[in-house]
Design a protein around this motif. Sequence first.
Motif, PDB file in Angstrom:
ATOM      1  N   LEU A 106      41.934  43.218  42.293  1.00 54.45           N
ATOM      2  CA  LEU A 106      42.412  43.946  41.110  1.00 54.45           C
ATOM      3  C   LEU A 106      43.158  45.202  41.519  1.00 54.45           C
ATOM      4  CD1 LEU A 106      39.494  42.607  40.288  1.00 54.45           C
ATOM      5  CD2 LEU A 106      39.821  43.982  38.229  1.00 54.45           C
ATOM      6  N   ALA A 107      44.370  45.385  40.942  1.00 56.83           N
ATOM      7  CA  ALA A 107      45.133  46.592  41.229  1.00 56.83           C
ATOM      8  C   ALA A 107      44.637  47.750  40.372  1.00 56.83           C
ATOM      9  CB  ALA A 107      46.616  46.349  40.965  1.00 56.83           C
ATOM     10  N   GLU A 108      43.896  47.428  39.310  1.00 56.36           N
ATOM     11  CA  GLU A 108      43.459  48.447  38.354  1.00 56.36           C
ATOM     12  C   GLU A 108      41.963  48.251  38.147  1.00 56.36           C
ATOM     13  OE1 GLU A 108      43.858  48.702  33.663  1.00 56.36           O
ATOM     14  OE2 GLU A 108      45.660  47.973  34.651  1.00 56.36           O
ATOM     15  N   TRP A 109      41.184  49.305  38.416  1.00 57.60           N
ATOM     16  CA  TRP A 109      39.740  49.117  38.281  1.00 57.60           C
ATOM     17  C   TRP A 109      39.048  50.356  37.728  1.00 57.60           C
ATOM     18  CZ3 TRP A 109      42.176  49.480  43.102  1.00 57.60           C
ATOM     19  CH2 TRP A 109      41.914  50.651  43.796  1.00 57.60           C
ATOM     20  N   ALA A 110      39.871  51.279  37.166  1.00 58.41           N
ATOM     21  CA  ALA A 110      39.340  52.582  36.740  1.00 58.41           C
ATOM     22  C   ALA A 110      38.111  52.461  35.840  1.00 58.41           C
ATOM     23  CB  ALA A 110      40.432  53.375  36.030  1.00 58.41           C
ATOM     24  N   ASN A 111      38.102  51.466  34.943  1.00 58.24           N
ATOM     25  CA  ASN A 111      37.002  51.385  33.979  1.00 58.24           C
ATOM     26  C   ASN A 111      35.868  50.477  34.434  1.00 58.24           C
ATOM     27  OD1 ASN A 111      38.349  53.104  32.233  1.00 58.24           O
ATOM     28  ND2 ASN A 111      39.574  51.390  31.461  1.00 58.24           N
ATOM     29  N   LEU A 112      35.944  50.016  35.666  1.00 58.51           N
ATOM     30  CA  LEU A 112      34.895  49.110  36.143  1.00 58.51           C
ATOM     31  C   LEU A 112      33.864  49.890  36.949  1.00 58.51           C
ATOM     32  CD1 LEU A 112      37.081  46.053  37.199  1.00 58.51           C
ATOM     33  CD2 LEU A 112      35.673  46.312  35.145  1.00 58.51           C
ATOM     34  N   PRO A 113      32.657  49.377  37.009  1.00 57.85           N
ATOM     35  CA  PRO A 113      31.633  50.084  37.782  1.00 57.85           C
ATOM     36  C   PRO A 113      32.021  50.181  39.254  1.00 57.85           C
ATOM     37  CG  PRO A 113      30.864  47.908  37.064  1.00 57.85           C
ATOM     38  CD  PRO A 113      32.158  48.143  36.393  1.00 57.85           C
ATOM     39  N   ALA A 114      31.574  51.260  39.888  1.00 58.83           N
ATOM     40  CA  ALA A 114      31.908  51.481  41.299  1.00 58.83           C
ATOM     41  C   ALA A 114      31.320  50.374  42.165  1.00 58.83           C
ATOM     42  CB  ALA A 114      31.375  52.832  41.741  1.00 58.83           C
ATOM     43  N   ASP A 115      30.220  49.817  41.687  1.00 63.20           N
ATOM     44  CA  ASP A 115      29.517  48.816  42.478  1.00 63.20           C
ATOM     45  C   ASP A 115      29.076  47.705  41.522  1.00 63.20           C
ATOM     46  OD1 ASP A 115      28.309  47.669  44.621  1.00 63.20           O
ATOM     47  OD2 ASP A 115      26.379  48.667  44.249  1.00 63.20           O
ATOM     48  N   GLY A 116      28.858  46.539  42.048  1.00 61.23           N
ATOM     49  CA  GLY A 116      28.262  45.482  41.230  1.00 61.23           C
ATOM     50  C   GLY A 116      29.264  44.494  40.685  1.00 61.23           C
ATOM     51  N   GLU A 117      28.809  43.731  39.694  1.00 61.33           N
ATOM     52  CA  GLU A 117      29.590  42.629  39.137  1.00 61.33           C
ATOM     53  C   GLU A 117      30.715  43.143  38.242  1.00 61.33           C
ATOM     54  OE1 GLU A 117      28.832  38.961  39.018  1.00 61.33           O
ATOM     55  OE2 GLU A 117      27.899  39.547  40.919  1.00 61.33           O
ATOM     56  N   ALA A 118      31.842  42.470  38.272  1.00 62.33           N
ATOM     57  CA  ALA A 118      32.935  42.807  37.367  1.00 62.33           C
ATOM     58  C   ALA A 118      33.463  41.516  36.753  1.00 62.33           C
ATOM     59  CB  ALA A 118      34.037  43.525  38.110  1.00 62.33           C
ATOM     60  N   THR A 119      34.131  41.666  35.620  1.00 65.23           N
ATOM     61  CA  THR A 119      34.777  40.514  34.986  1.00 65.23           C
ATOM     62  C   THR A 119      36.268  40.804  34.943  1.00 65.23           C
ATOM     63  OG1 THR A 119      32.814  40.255  33.619  1.00 65.23           O
ATOM     64  CG2 THR A 119      34.746  39.026  32.943  1.00 65.23           C
ATOM     65  N   ALA A 120      37.054  39.814  35.305  1.00 66.74           N
ATOM     66  CA  ALA A 120      38.504  39.996  35.320  1.00 66.74           C
ATOM     67  C   ALA A 120      39.164  38.759  34.727  1.00 66.74           C
ATOM     68  CB  ALA A 120      38.994  40.231  36.742  1.00 66.74           C
ATOM     69  N   PHE A 121      40.439  38.916  34.407  1.00 63.16           N
ATOM     70  CA  PHE A 121      41.185  37.815  33.810  1.00 63.16           C
ATOM     71  C   PHE A 121      42.465  37.601  34.599  1.00 63.16           C
ATOM     72  CE2 PHE A 121      44.604  36.364  31.013  1.00 63.16           C
ATOM     73  CZ  PHE A 121      44.033  35.231  30.470  1.00 63.16           C
ATOM     74  N   VAL A 122      42.803  36.335  34.795  1.00 61.24           N
ATOM     75  CA  VAL A 122      44.109  36.037  35.393  1.00 61.24           C
ATOM     76  C   VAL A 122      44.705  34.831  34.666  1.00 61.24           C
ATOM     77  CG1 VAL A 122      43.182  34.597  37.301  1.00 61.24           C
ATOM     78  CG2 VAL A 122      45.400  35.703  37.547  1.00 61.24           C
ATOM     79  N   GLN A 123      45.977  34.964  34.262  1.00 67.13           N
ATOM     80  CA  GLN A 123      46.645  33.857  33.580  1.00 67.13           C
ATOM     81  C   GLN A 123      46.826  32.677  34.524  1.00 67.13           C
ATOM     82  OE1 GLN A 123      50.291  35.716  31.874  1.00 67.13           O
ATOM     83  NE2 GLN A 123      49.748  34.383  30.160  1.00 67.13           N
ATOM     84  N   ALA A 124      46.799  31.473  33.961  1.00 66.90           N
ATOM     85  CA  ALA A 124      46.979  30.281  34.792  1.00 66.90           C
ATOM     86  C   ALA A 124      48.330  30.302  35.504  1.00 66.90           C
ATOM     87  CB  ALA A 124      46.839  29.016  33.932  1.00 66.90           C
ATOM     88  N   GLU A 125      49.353  30.851  34.845  1.00 70.33           N
ATOM     89  CA  GLU A 125      50.685  30.923  35.464  1.00 70.33           C
ATOM     90  C   GLU A 125      50.699  31.820  36.689  1.00 70.33           C
ATOM     91  OE1 GLU A 125      50.104  31.137  32.224  1.00 70.33           O
ATOM     92  OE2 GLU A 125      51.959  31.159  31.054  1.00 70.33           O
ATOM     93  N   ALA A 126      49.778  32.797  36.701  1.00 74.65           N
ATOM     94  CA  ALA A 126      49.804  33.790  37.779  1.00 74.65           C
ATOM     95  C   ALA A 126      49.050  33.319  39.020  1.00 74.65           C
ATOM     96  CB  ALA A 126      49.219  35.106  37.285  1.00 74.65           C
ATOM     97  N   VAL A 127      48.289  32.247  38.888  1.00 75.26           N
ATOM     98  CA  VAL A 127      47.500  31.762  40.035  1.00 75.26           C
ATOM     99  C   VAL A 127      48.415  31.000  40.997  1.00 75.26           C
ATOM    100  CG1 VAL A 127      45.626  30.226  40.764  1.00 75.26           C
ATOM    101  CG2 VAL A 127      45.373  31.615  38.692  1.00 75.26           C
TER     102      VAL A 127
END
Length: 352
Positions: free
Chosen positions: A264-285
């Motif tokens: 992730l290029a952007e993670w400001a609102n995610l916890p410093a440690d632990g599990e995170a949830t992210a999204f990626v479009q199928a076109e971007a994979v």
Amino acid sequence: MSSLDIEDVHLWYGQFHALRGVSLSIGQGDFLALLGPSGCGKTSLLRSVAGFVHPQKGSIRVGGQDVVRLKPRERNLGMVFQHYALFPHMSAAENVAFGLKCRNVEKAEAEERVARALDMVGLSHLADRKPRQLSGGQQQRVALARALVIEPNVLLLDEPLGALDKKLRVQMQSELKQLQRKLGVTAVFVTHDQEEAMAMADEILIMRDGVIEQIGRPKEIFTAPRTSWAAEFVGSGNVLKGRLGPAADGARPIDLGPGCAFALAEWANLPADGEATAFVQAEAVKLAPANGSGQGLEVVSQRYLGVYVEVQAQYRDGVLRALVSPEEAEAFGVGSRVTATAAPTCVRPMEG
Ligand SMILES: Nc1ncnc2c1ncn2[C@@H]1O[C@H](COP(=O)(O)OP(=O)(O)OP(=O)(O)O)[C@@H](O)[C@H]1O
Ligand SMILES: [Mg+2]
């Protein structure tokens, strides 16, 4: 200036809480598409704005004016329903004239406005036909002319193209959009069809169980859904859950097991440690053949979608979807092994 302001609207049908604090603003001339599963409250919201049902709490302003205590006719809104709801015994012209008659518009002026409205939707030559003598698309144009002839402050459209076949539907989408833009009328458009929402709207609102799940520009909705639920509903990509690693090269990797290299290029609102949830479009994979047998992810299916092929590959937590060109897809046949990655700017943090 905003054209429609809805603030903290609550609607109960008896014990059932159908709208649970809906707030939104639409700018003059904007086109808002309302998306959401059946029963989430889309029609209830439109009917509240139109004045056919009465929210027990909240405010609704049209062009700055509070309309909550006004009768539907006094709100000066145009409505088009899914099932044309034309008066069967009246001609197309009489149907269009109806709203003007109710408003006591003088005959000569009414005739001129009806003629103009029918011309706008390309039906001048069929003005004398009854609804049953018109095709579905023509009936829907009459309904649209009937809504527009009163020069509404806001046009409310509840799945207006739902009864049309795919080809006519696409044609009507572009006609409706052109007309809306030309007239500069603010529009709220309910649809079940995500492509339709994408094609027509300036903003998309996703509703869930009487609340707004997300509101944003189409691109934002499709590339950065706010929650897993919105992502699943929109269905344009992959929800990734994993532990974040320390930042390297301006991105933080998310651990999804062997064969996946996402960060992730952007993670400001995610916890410093632990599990995170992210999204990626199928076109971007981006997929690439894995080195060595047993490495990477196994391709489990391919689905032809016309321009694209959807390749599904099994990773640690589920199935990863990628959209590739038919030429590229040849290298990723079912049973082959691949690795998957995406540009870190395309991997967007989600609330969970
Ligand atoms: N007059 C009514 N009395 C009681 N409950 C109602 C009434 N009208 C709607 N509801 C309920 O309120 C909820 C929202 O209904 P609404 O018609 O707004 O949904 P919708 O999002 O437009 O669904 P659809 O996509 O199927 O048209 C539903 O659960 C529905 O059963
Ligand atoms: Mg509905």
